[in-house]
Design a protein around this motif. Structure first.
Motif, short mmCIF file in Angstrom:
data_model
loop_
_atom_site.label_atom_id
_atom_site.label_comp_id
_atom_site.label_asym_id
_atom_site.label_seq_id
_atom_site.Cartn_x
_atom_site.Cartn_y
_atom_site.Cartn_z
N MET A 1 35.82 54.47 42.69
CA MET A 1 35.86 55.58 43.64
C MET A 1 35.85 55.02 45.05
O MET A 1 35.13 54.05 45.34
CB MET A 1 34.68 56.52 43.41
N SER B 1 31.56 54.58 37.38
CA SER B 1 31.74 55.44 38.56
C SER B 1 31.01 56.76 38.38
O SER B 1 31.62 57.83 38.30
CB SER B 1 33.24 55.68 38.82
N LEU C 1 29.79 58.94 44.04
CA LEU C 1 30.89 58.81 44.99
C LEU C 1 30.41 59.13 46.40
O LEU C 1 29.33 59.69 46.61
CB LEU C 1 32.06 59.73 44.60
N ARG D 1 36.06 58.85 37.61
CA ARG D 1 37.50 58.54 37.67
C ARG D 1 38.25 59.14 36.49
O ARG D 1 39.40 59.55 36.62
CB ARG D 1 37.68 57.03 37.72
#
Length: 476
Positions: A53, A151, A154, A185
Protein backbone atom coordinates in the motif's frame (compact mmCIF):
# COMPACT_ATOMS: atom_id res chain seq x y z
CA UNK A 1 10.80 0.91 -22.53
CA UNK A 2 13.52 -1.61 -23.37
CA UNK A 3 15.46 -2.54 -20.21
CA UNK A 4 15.16 -6.28 -19.51
CA UNK A 5 15.25 -5.98 -15.70
CA UNK A 6 14.30 -2.46 -14.57
CA UNK A 7 11.20 -0.64 -15.77
CA UNK A 8 8.16 1.13 -14.36
CA UNK A 9 4.57 0.05 -13.86
CA UNK A 10 1.76 2.62 -13.78
CA UNK A 11 3.62 5.67 -12.52
CA UNK A 12 7.06 7.19 -12.97
CA UNK A 13 7.75 6.50 -9.30
CA UNK A 14 6.44 2.90 -9.36
CA UNK A 15 9.45 0.77 -10.20
CA UNK A 16 9.12 -2.74 -11.58
CA UNK A 17 11.95 -5.25 -11.29
CA UNK A 18 12.00 -8.31 -13.55
CA UNK A 19 14.05 -11.49 -13.23
CA UNK A 20 14.53 -13.90 -16.13
CA UNK A 21 13.04 -17.39 -16.00
CA UNK A 22 15.12 -19.69 -13.84
CA UNK A 23 15.01 -23.20 -12.39
CA UNK A 24 17.04 -22.13 -9.33
CA UNK A 25 15.62 -20.14 -6.43
CA UNK A 26 19.14 -19.19 -5.34
CA UNK A 27 19.88 -17.77 -8.78
CA UNK A 28 16.57 -15.91 -8.85
CA UNK A 29 17.13 -14.34 -5.43
CA UNK A 30 20.68 -13.37 -6.35
CA UNK A 31 19.46 -11.67 -9.53
CA UNK A 32 16.69 -9.90 -7.63
CA UNK A 33 19.18 -8.65 -5.04
CA UNK A 34 21.51 -7.40 -7.79
CA UNK A 35 18.69 -5.44 -9.45
CA UNK A 36 17.66 -3.90 -6.14
CA UNK A 37 21.23 -3.07 -5.17
CA UNK A 38 22.07 -1.41 -8.47
CA UNK A 39 18.85 0.62 -8.31
CA UNK A 40 19.18 1.89 -4.75
CA UNK A 41 22.70 3.15 -5.37
CA UNK A 42 21.33 5.36 -8.16
CA UNK A 43 18.31 6.74 -6.29
CA UNK A 44 20.17 9.45 -4.39
CA UNK A 45 17.94 10.86 -1.67
CA UNK A 46 14.97 8.78 -2.80
CA UNK A 47 14.08 5.42 -1.27
CA UNK A 48 12.24 2.29 -2.36
CA UNK A 49 8.91 2.11 -0.52
CA UNK A 50 8.81 -1.39 1.05
CA UNK A 51 5.04 -1.89 1.35
CA UNK A 52 2.29 -2.85 -1.06
CA UNK A 53 0.00 0.00 0.00
CA UNK A 54 1.44 3.37 -1.02
CA UNK A 55 2.88 6.27 0.97
CA UNK A 56 1.15 9.61 1.51
CA UNK A 57 -0.62 10.79 -1.66
CA UNK A 58 -1.53 14.45 -1.91
CA UNK A 59 -4.05 13.78 -4.67
CA UNK A 60 -4.45 11.90 -7.92
CA UNK A 61 -2.93 14.83 -9.79
CA UNK A 62 0.36 14.21 -7.96
CA UNK A 63 0.74 10.75 -9.56
CA UNK A 64 2.73 11.15 -12.78
CA UNK A 65 2.10 8.55 -15.45
CA UNK A 66 5.09 6.46 -16.53
CA UNK A 67 6.89 7.89 -19.57
CA UNK A 68 8.51 5.74 -22.27
CA UNK A 69 9.75 8.21 -24.88
CA UNK A 70 8.20 9.47 -28.12
CA UNK A 71 8.06 6.28 -30.19
CA UNK A 72 4.63 4.97 -31.10
CA UNK A 73 5.16 2.04 -28.76
CA UNK A 74 6.25 4.36 -25.93
CA UNK A 75 3.31 6.70 -26.46
CA UNK A 76 0.95 3.71 -26.49
CA UNK A 77 2.19 2.56 -23.09
CA UNK A 78 1.62 5.97 -21.53
CA UNK A 79 -1.78 6.39 -23.21
CA UNK A 80 -2.84 2.99 -21.85
CA UNK A 81 -2.08 4.32 -18.38
CA UNK A 82 -4.02 7.50 -19.14
CA UNK A 83 -6.96 5.25 -19.94
CA UNK A 84 -6.58 3.46 -16.61
CA UNK A 85 -6.67 6.85 -14.90
CA UNK A 86 -9.95 7.77 -16.60
CA UNK A 87 -11.50 4.36 -15.97
CA UNK A 88 -10.46 3.53 -12.41
CA UNK A 89 -8.57 6.52 -11.01
CA UNK A 90 -4.86 6.59 -10.30
CA UNK A 91 -4.96 5.63 -6.62
CA UNK A 92 -5.71 1.97 -7.28
CA UNK A 93 -2.90 1.82 -9.80
CA UNK A 94 -0.11 2.68 -7.36
CA UNK A 95 -0.65 -0.38 -5.17
CA UNK A 96 2.40 -2.64 -5.52
CA UNK A 97 2.90 -6.39 -5.30
CA UNK A 98 4.92 -9.40 -6.36
CA UNK A 99 3.95 -11.28 -9.52
CA UNK A 100 5.22 -14.86 -9.38
CA UNK A 101 5.53 -16.59 -12.74
CA UNK A 102 5.41 -20.39 -12.74
CA UNK A 103 5.85 -23.01 -15.45
CA UNK A 104 6.72 -26.66 -15.85
CA UNK A 105 9.46 -28.00 -18.19
CA UNK A 106 8.53 -29.72 -21.46
CA UNK A 107 9.70 -33.07 -20.09
CA UNK A 108 7.04 -32.91 -17.37
CA UNK A 109 4.20 -32.56 -19.86
CA UNK A 110 5.33 -35.50 -22.01
CA UNK A 111 5.73 -37.71 -18.94
CA UNK A 112 2.38 -36.63 -17.54
CA UNK A 113 0.71 -37.48 -20.84
CA UNK A 114 2.17 -40.99 -20.57
CA UNK A 115 1.05 -41.37 -16.95
CA UNK A 116 -2.48 -40.33 -17.78
CA UNK A 117 -2.62 -42.29 -21.03
CA UNK A 118 -3.63 -39.18 -22.92
CA UNK A 119 -2.99 -38.73 -26.62
CA UNK A 120 -3.84 -35.31 -27.95
CA UNK A 121 -2.14 -32.28 -29.40
CA UNK A 122 0.60 -31.30 -26.94
CA UNK A 123 -0.28 -27.58 -27.08
CA UNK A 124 -3.86 -28.30 -26.04
CA UNK A 125 -2.80 -30.76 -23.31
CA UNK A 126 -0.41 -28.22 -21.79
CA UNK A 127 -2.94 -25.40 -21.97
CA UNK A 128 -5.64 -27.60 -20.39
CA UNK A 129 -3.20 -28.45 -17.58
CA UNK A 130 -2.46 -24.81 -16.84
CA UNK A 131 -6.15 -23.87 -17.00
CA UNK A 132 -6.89 -26.58 -14.44
CA UNK A 133 -4.14 -25.13 -12.23
CA UNK A 134 -5.74 -21.69 -12.56
CA UNK A 135 -9.18 -23.00 -11.53
CA UNK A 136 -7.67 -24.56 -8.41
CA UNK A 137 -5.73 -21.41 -7.54
CA UNK A 138 -9.03 -19.57 -7.56
CA UNK A 139 -10.44 -22.28 -5.28
CA UNK A 140 -7.59 -22.30 -2.78
CA UNK A 141 -5.81 -19.01 -3.49
CA UNK A 142 -7.20 -17.29 -0.38
CA UNK A 143 -4.49 -19.27 1.44
CA UNK A 144 -1.80 -17.02 -0.03
CA UNK A 145 -3.06 -13.71 1.47
CA UNK A 146 -3.57 -15.49 4.79
CA UNK A 147 -0.02 -16.90 4.82
CA UNK A 148 1.86 -14.01 3.20
CA UNK A 149 -0.40 -10.94 3.17
CA UNK A 150 1.40 -7.95 4.65
CA UNK A 151 -0.96 -5.02 4.09
CA UNK A 152 -3.39 -4.80 7.02
CA UNK A 153 -2.99 -1.01 7.32
CA UNK A 154 -2.67 2.02 5.07
CA UNK A 155 -2.08 5.74 4.99
CA UNK A 156 -5.41 7.55 5.36
CA UNK A 157 -4.58 9.68 2.30
CA UNK A 158 -5.19 6.62 0.11
CA UNK A 159 -8.94 6.84 0.71
CA UNK A 160 -9.14 10.51 -0.33
CA UNK A 161 -12.43 10.83 1.55
CA UNK A 162 -14.05 7.92 -0.33
CA UNK A 163 -16.63 5.71 1.35
CA UNK A 164 -15.33 2.15 1.30
CA UNK A 165 -17.92 0.24 3.29
CA UNK A 166 -15.07 -1.20 5.37
CA UNK A 167 -14.96 -0.69 9.17
CA UNK A 168 -11.57 1.00 9.34
CA UNK A 169 -10.15 1.94 12.72
CA UNK A 170 -7.52 4.54 13.51
CA UNK A 171 -4.20 3.10 14.60
CA UNK A 172 -2.13 6.24 14.87
CA UNK A 173 -1.88 9.66 13.25
CA UNK A 174 -2.84 9.24 9.60
CA UNK A 175 -2.91 5.42 9.84
CA UNK A 176 -6.00 3.28 9.30
CA UNK A 177 -6.30 -0.49 9.66
CA UNK A 178 -8.62 -3.46 9.90
CA UNK A 179 -7.80 -5.51 13.01
CA UNK A 180 -7.90 -8.92 11.31
CA UNK A 181 -6.94 -7.92 7.76
CA UNK A 182 -4.23 -9.84 5.92
CA UNK A 183 -4.00 -8.06 2.57
CA UNK A 184 -5.97 -4.90 1.84
CA UNK A 185 -4.34 -5.07 -1.58
CA UNK A 186 -6.31 -8.24 -2.34
CA UNK A 187 -9.59 -6.97 -0.93
CA UNK A 188 -12.13 -4.48 -2.17
CA UNK A 189 -9.61 -1.64 -2.02
CA UNK A 190 -7.23 -3.39 -4.39
CA UNK A 191 -7.39 -4.09 -8.10
CA UNK A 192 -11.16 -4.29 -8.39
CA UNK A 193 -13.46 -3.01 -11.12
CA UNK A 194 -17.25 -2.85 -11.20
CA UNK A 195 -17.05 -2.72 -14.99
CA UNK A 196 -14.90 -5.84 -15.17
CA UNK A 197 -17.26 -7.59 -12.77
CA UNK A 198 -19.64 -7.77 -15.74
CA UNK A 199 -17.05 -9.83 -17.63
CA UNK A 200 -17.94 -13.52 -17.29
CA UNK A 201 -14.54 -15.14 -17.70
CA UNK A 202 -14.41 -18.93 -17.48
CA UNK A 203 -11.18 -20.89 -17.07
CA UNK A 204 -12.64 -24.18 -18.29
CA UNK A 205 -10.47 -24.08 -21.39
CA UNK A 206 -8.18 -21.78 -23.33
CA UNK A 207 -10.71 -21.27 -26.11
CA UNK A 208 -13.45 -20.10 -23.75
CA UNK A 209 -11.04 -17.84 -21.88
CA UNK A 210 -9.74 -16.36 -25.14
CA UNK A 211 -13.26 -15.80 -26.44
CA UNK A 212 -14.20 -13.95 -23.24
CA UNK A 213 -11.18 -11.67 -23.54
CA UNK A 214 -11.79 -11.18 -27.27
CA UNK A 215 -15.28 -9.85 -26.59
CA UNK A 216 -14.03 -7.58 -23.80
CA UNK A 217 -11.32 -6.21 -26.12
CA UNK A 218 -13.63 -5.54 -29.07
CA UNK A 219 -17.15 -4.77 -27.81
CA UNK A 220 -17.70 -1.05 -27.06
CA UNK A 221 -18.52 -0.31 -23.41
CA UNK A 222 -21.01 2.58 -23.00
CA UNK A 223 -19.26 4.31 -20.07
CA UNK A 224 -15.93 4.29 -21.88
CA UNK A 225 -17.53 5.42 -25.13
CA UNK A 226 -18.60 8.53 -23.23
CA UNK A 227 -14.96 9.14 -22.25
CA UNK A 228 -13.94 8.74 -25.89
CA UNK A 229 -10.55 8.00 -27.39
CA UNK A 230 -9.90 11.75 -27.58
CA UNK A 231 -11.29 14.74 -25.75
CA UNK A 232 -12.84 17.73 -27.59
CA UNK A 233 -9.45 19.44 -27.66
CA UNK A 234 -7.94 16.51 -29.55
CA UNK A 235 -5.83 15.11 -26.71
CA UNK A 236 -5.96 11.37 -26.14
CA UNK A 237 -7.94 9.92 -23.23
CA UNK A 238 -7.46 6.19 -23.77
CA UNK A 239 -6.45 3.58 -26.34
CA UNK A 240 -9.99 2.46 -27.12
CA UNK A 241 -13.57 2.34 -25.84
CA UNK A 242 -14.01 -1.41 -25.24
CA UNK A 243 -14.30 -2.91 -21.75
CA UNK A 244 -10.56 -3.65 -21.86
CA UNK A 245 -8.11 -1.46 -23.76
CA UNK A 246 -5.51 -4.23 -23.96
CA UNK A 247 -5.11 -7.68 -22.41
CA UNK A 248 -3.09 -6.52 -19.38
CA UNK A 249 -6.04 -4.49 -18.13
CA UNK A 250 -7.85 -7.67 -17.05
CA UNK A 251 -7.46 -7.86 -13.25
CA UNK A 252 -7.24 -11.59 -12.70
CA UNK A 253 -5.49 -12.87 -9.58
CA UNK A 254 -3.77 -15.42 -11.84
CA UNK A 255 -3.47 -15.23 -15.62
CA UNK A 256 -2.41 -17.64 -18.38
CA UNK A 257 0.51 -16.16 -20.30
CA UNK A 258 2.65 -16.70 -23.39
CA UNK A 259 5.81 -14.85 -24.42
CA UNK A 260 4.91 -12.49 -27.27
CA UNK A 261 6.86 -11.76 -30.42
CA UNK A 262 7.66 -8.22 -31.53
CA UNK A 263 4.42 -6.39 -32.32
CA UNK A 264 2.25 -9.38 -31.38
CA UNK A 265 -0.83 -9.08 -29.19
CA UNK A 266 -0.82 -11.33 -26.10
CA UNK A 267 -4.19 -12.88 -26.98
CA UNK A 268 -2.92 -13.82 -30.42
CA UNK A 269 0.14 -15.46 -28.86
CA UNK A 270 -2.06 -17.51 -26.50
CA UNK A 271 -4.36 -18.65 -29.28
CA UNK A 272 -1.56 -19.53 -31.65
CA UNK A 273 0.89 -21.28 -29.34
CA UNK A 274 -1.02 -22.05 -26.13
CA UNK A 275 -0.27 -21.30 -22.48
CA UNK A 276 3.44 -21.16 -21.61
CA UNK A 277 3.28 -20.15 -17.94
CA UNK A 278 0.97 -18.64 -15.35
CA UNK A 279 1.35 -15.27 -13.63
CA UNK A 280 0.29 -15.42 -9.96
CA UNK A 281 -0.69 -11.97 -8.67
CA UNK A 282 -1.65 -12.80 -5.07
CA UNK A 283 1.54 -11.75 -3.28
CA UNK A 284 2.09 -8.64 -1.19
CA UNK A 285 5.58 -7.20 -0.87
CA UNK A 286 7.23 -8.57 2.28
CA UNK A 287 8.45 -5.46 4.15
CA UNK A 288 10.73 -7.48 6.41
CA UNK A 289 13.19 -8.49 3.67
CA UNK A 290 15.12 -6.20 1.28
CA UNK A 291 13.87 -7.79 -1.95
CA UNK A 292 10.21 -8.29 -0.96
CA UNK A 293 10.10 -12.10 -0.98
CA UNK A 294 12.00 -14.98 0.64
CA UNK A 295 13.19 -18.39 -0.53
CA UNK A 296 10.84 -20.26 1.89
CA UNK A 297 7.90 -18.27 0.49
CA UNK A 298 8.83 -19.24 -3.05
CA UNK A 299 9.25 -22.88 -2.06
CA UNK A 300 5.79 -22.91 -0.51
CA UNK A 301 4.39 -21.27 -3.65
CA UNK A 302 5.99 -23.96 -5.81
CA UNK A 303 4.54 -26.73 -3.64
CA UNK A 304 1.11 -25.05 -3.61
CA UNK A 305 1.07 -24.48 -7.37
CA UNK A 306 2.13 -28.07 -8.04
CA UNK A 307 -0.75 -29.20 -5.83
CA UNK A 308 -3.14 -27.02 -7.83
CA UNK A 309 -1.76 -28.45 -11.09
CA UNK A 310 -1.85 -32.13 -10.14
CA UNK A 311 -5.11 -32.19 -8.17
CA UNK A 312 -8.51 -32.81 -9.74
CA UNK A 313 -9.88 -29.55 -11.12
CA UNK A 314 -13.55 -29.79 -12.10
CA UNK A 315 -15.02 -27.14 -14.41
CA UNK A 316 -15.95 -23.87 -12.76
CA UNK A 317 -19.44 -22.35 -12.73
CA UNK A 318 -20.65 -18.76 -12.35
CA UNK A 319 -21.98 -19.66 -8.90
CA UNK A 320 -18.63 -21.07 -7.77
CA UNK A 321 -16.72 -18.09 -9.19
CA UNK A 322 -18.91 -15.71 -7.13
CA UNK A 323 -18.36 -17.84 -4.02
CA UNK A 324 -14.59 -17.86 -4.52
CA UNK A 325 -14.45 -14.11 -4.96
CA UNK A 326 -16.24 -13.70 -1.64
CA UNK A 327 -13.74 -16.06 0.02
CA UNK A 328 -10.87 -13.96 -1.29
CA UNK A 329 -12.37 -10.74 0.08
CA UNK A 330 -13.17 -12.29 3.45
CA UNK A 331 -9.61 -13.56 3.84
CA UNK A 332 -8.10 -10.27 2.71
CA UNK A 333 -10.17 -8.16 5.08
CA UNK A 334 -10.82 -10.55 8.03
CA UNK A 335 -8.50 -13.50 7.50
CA UNK A 336 -7.09 -13.62 11.06
CA UNK A 337 -10.49 -13.31 12.70
CA UNK A 338 -11.05 -16.23 15.10
CA UNK A 339 -13.56 -18.72 13.74
CA UNK A 340 -13.83 -17.06 10.31
CA UNK A 341 -15.94 -19.17 7.96
CA UNK A 342 -15.53 -19.47 4.19
CA UNK A 343 -17.87 -21.10 1.70
CA UNK A 344 -16.98 -24.42 0.08
CA UNK A 345 -19.57 -25.57 -2.46
CA UNK A 346 -22.29 -23.80 -0.53
CA UNK A 347 -21.22 -25.14 2.88
CA UNK A 348 -19.57 -23.11 5.63
CA UNK A 349 -16.08 -24.27 6.61
CA UNK A 350 -13.54 -22.73 8.97
CA UNK A 351 -10.68 -21.04 7.15
CA UNK A 352 -8.12 -22.68 9.44
CA UNK A 353 -9.58 -26.17 8.94
CA UNK A 354 -9.76 -25.86 5.15
CA UNK A 355 -6.32 -24.30 4.96
CA UNK A 356 -4.76 -27.12 6.94
CA UNK A 357 -6.49 -29.70 4.75
CA UNK A 358 -5.04 -28.12 1.61
CA UNK A 359 -1.55 -27.87 3.10
CA UNK A 360 -1.68 -31.44 4.42
CA UNK A 361 -2.44 -32.62 0.88
CA UNK A 362 0.75 -30.84 -0.26
CA UNK A 363 3.06 -32.94 1.95
CA UNK A 364 3.91 -35.64 -0.66
CA UNK A 365 4.84 -32.93 -3.16
CA UNK A 366 7.10 -31.16 -0.68
CA UNK A 367 8.81 -34.48 0.07
CA UNK A 368 9.27 -35.15 -3.65
CA UNK A 369 10.82 -31.73 -4.21
CA UNK A 370 13.14 -32.27 -1.24
CA UNK A 371 14.27 -35.56 -2.76
CA UNK A 372 14.80 -33.95 -6.16
CA UNK A 373 16.86 -31.08 -4.76
CA UNK A 374 18.64 -33.03 -2.04
CA UNK A 375 17.34 -30.88 0.80
CA UNK A 376 14.58 -30.61 3.41
CA UNK A 377 13.70 -27.00 2.64
CA UNK A 378 10.36 -27.61 0.93
CA UNK A 379 8.98 -29.68 3.79
CA UNK A 380 10.26 -27.06 6.25
CA UNK A 381 8.43 -24.30 4.36
CA UNK A 382 5.26 -26.39 4.38
CA UNK A 383 5.55 -27.10 8.12
CA UNK A 384 5.89 -23.40 8.82
CA UNK A 385 2.80 -22.67 6.70
CA UNK A 386 0.79 -25.29 8.58
CA UNK A 387 1.94 -23.80 11.88
CA UNK A 388 0.65 -20.37 10.78
CA UNK A 389 -2.83 -21.83 10.33
CA UNK A 390 -2.95 -22.28 14.11
CA UNK A 391 -0.96 -19.14 14.98
CA UNK A 392 -2.41 -16.16 13.08
CA UNK A 393 -0.45 -13.82 15.38
CA UNK A 394 2.73 -14.97 13.59
CA UNK A 395 1.56 -14.18 10.06
CA UNK A 396 3.25 -11.26 8.25
CA UNK A 397 0.11 -9.13 8.50
CA UNK A 398 -0.01 -9.55 12.28
CA UNK A 399 3.72 -8.86 12.53
CA UNK A 400 3.32 -5.64 10.55
CA UNK A 401 0.66 -4.35 12.94
CA UNK A 402 2.58 -5.47 16.02
CA UNK A 403 5.80 -3.81 14.85
CA UNK A 404 4.00 -0.59 13.96
CA UNK A 405 2.45 -0.38 17.41
CA UNK A 406 5.43 -1.45 19.50
CA UNK A 407 8.27 0.26 17.65
CA UNK A 408 6.77 3.09 15.57
CA UNK A 409 4.06 4.74 17.68
CA UNK A 410 1.36 3.08 15.53
CA UNK A 411 2.59 4.97 12.46
CA UNK A 412 2.33 3.40 9.00
CA UNK A 413 4.76 5.99 7.62
CA UNK A 414 7.35 5.56 10.36
CA UNK A 415 7.31 1.77 9.99
CA UNK A 416 7.71 2.01 6.22
CA UNK A 417 10.58 4.50 6.38
CA UNK A 418 12.40 2.38 8.94
CA UNK A 419 12.05 -0.78 6.84
CA UNK A 420 13.11 1.15 3.76
CA UNK A 421 16.31 2.35 5.42
CA UNK A 422 17.07 -1.15 6.70
CA UNK A 423 16.61 -2.58 3.22
CA UNK A 424 18.79 0.09 1.64
CA UNK A 425 21.61 -0.41 4.15
CA UNK A 426 21.46 -4.18 3.72
CA UNK A 427 21.53 -3.96 -0.06
CA UNK A 428 24.39 -1.46 -0.19
CA UNK A 429 26.44 -3.69 2.10
CA UNK A 430 26.14 -6.68 -0.24
CA UNK A 431 29.29 -7.61 -2.18
CA UNK A 432 29.37 -5.73 -5.46
CA UNK A 433 32.13 -6.26 -8.00
CA UNK A 434 33.40 -4.06 -10.78
CA UNK A 435 32.15 -6.69 -13.22
CA UNK A 436 28.62 -6.47 -11.82
CA UNK A 437 28.68 -2.68 -12.04
CA UNK A 438 29.95 -2.80 -15.61
CA UNK A 439 27.29 -5.32 -16.62
CA UNK A 440 24.42 -3.23 -15.27
CA UNK A 441 25.80 0.00 -16.70
CA UNK A 442 26.03 -1.72 -20.07
CA UNK A 443 22.42 -2.89 -19.78
CA UNK A 444 21.34 0.70 -19.14
CA UNK A 445 23.31 2.03 -22.09
CA UNK A 446 22.00 -0.70 -24.37
CA UNK A 447 18.41 -0.02 -23.32
CA UNK A 448 18.76 3.70 -24.07
CA UNK A 449 20.24 2.90 -27.48
CA UNK A 450 17.45 0.40 -28.16
CA UNK A 451 14.78 2.99 -27.32
CA UNK A 452 16.39 5.51 -29.67
CA UNK A 453 16.49 2.89 -32.43
CA UNK A 454 12.77 2.19 -32.00
CA UNK A 455 12.02 5.91 -32.15
CA UNK A 456 14.15 6.35 -35.26
CA UNK A 457 12.48 3.42 -37.03
CA UNK A 458 8.92 4.73 -36.68
CA UNK A 459 7.29 5.63 -39.98
CA UNK A 460 3.59 5.81 -39.16
CA UNK A 461 1.82 8.72 -37.44
CA UNK A 462 0.70 7.67 -33.98
CA UNK A 463 -3.01 7.54 -34.82
CA UNK A 464 -2.41 5.22 -37.76
CA UNK A 465 -0.15 3.07 -35.57
CA UNK A 466 -2.78 2.98 -32.79
CA UNK A 467 -5.53 1.89 -35.18
CA UNK A 468 -3.28 -0.82 -36.59
CA UNK A 469 -2.31 -2.09 -33.15
CA UNK A 470 -5.91 -2.11 -31.89
CA UNK A 471 -7.29 -3.83 -35.01
CA UNK A 472 -9.43 -6.89 -34.30
CA UNK A 473 -7.38 -8.95 -36.75
CA UNK A 474 -4.37 -8.74 -34.47
CA UNK A 475 -6.16 -10.70 -31.73
CA UNK A 476 -6.13 -13.95 -33.71
Amino acid sequence: LTHPSITTDYAESLMEFITPASDSLDTLLSQLADIHRYSVQHLGEERLWPLSMPCFIGGEESIRLAQYGNSNLGQMKTLYRQGLHHRYGSLMQVIAGVHYNFSMPDSFWSEWQDVRGVRCQCKRFISDGYMGLIRNVYRFGWLIPYLFGASPALCGSFLQGRETGLPFQKLGKGTLYLPYATSLRMGRLGYQSDAQATLAVSYNGLQGYANSLHEALTKPYPAYEQVGVRNPGGDYNQLGTSLLQIENEFYGTIRPKRTVRTGERPLHALRERGVEYVEVRLMDIDPFVPVGITAPTMRLLDVFLLHCLLSDSPPDTPEEIAELKQNQHLTAERGREPGLLLQRQGQAVALTQWGDEVLAACEPLAAALDATHGCTDYSAALREARALMQAPERTPSARVLDTMVREHASSFESFAFHQSELARDTLLNLPWTAEQQARYLAMSEESIAAQKAIEAADTLPFEAWREQYMAVEGLG
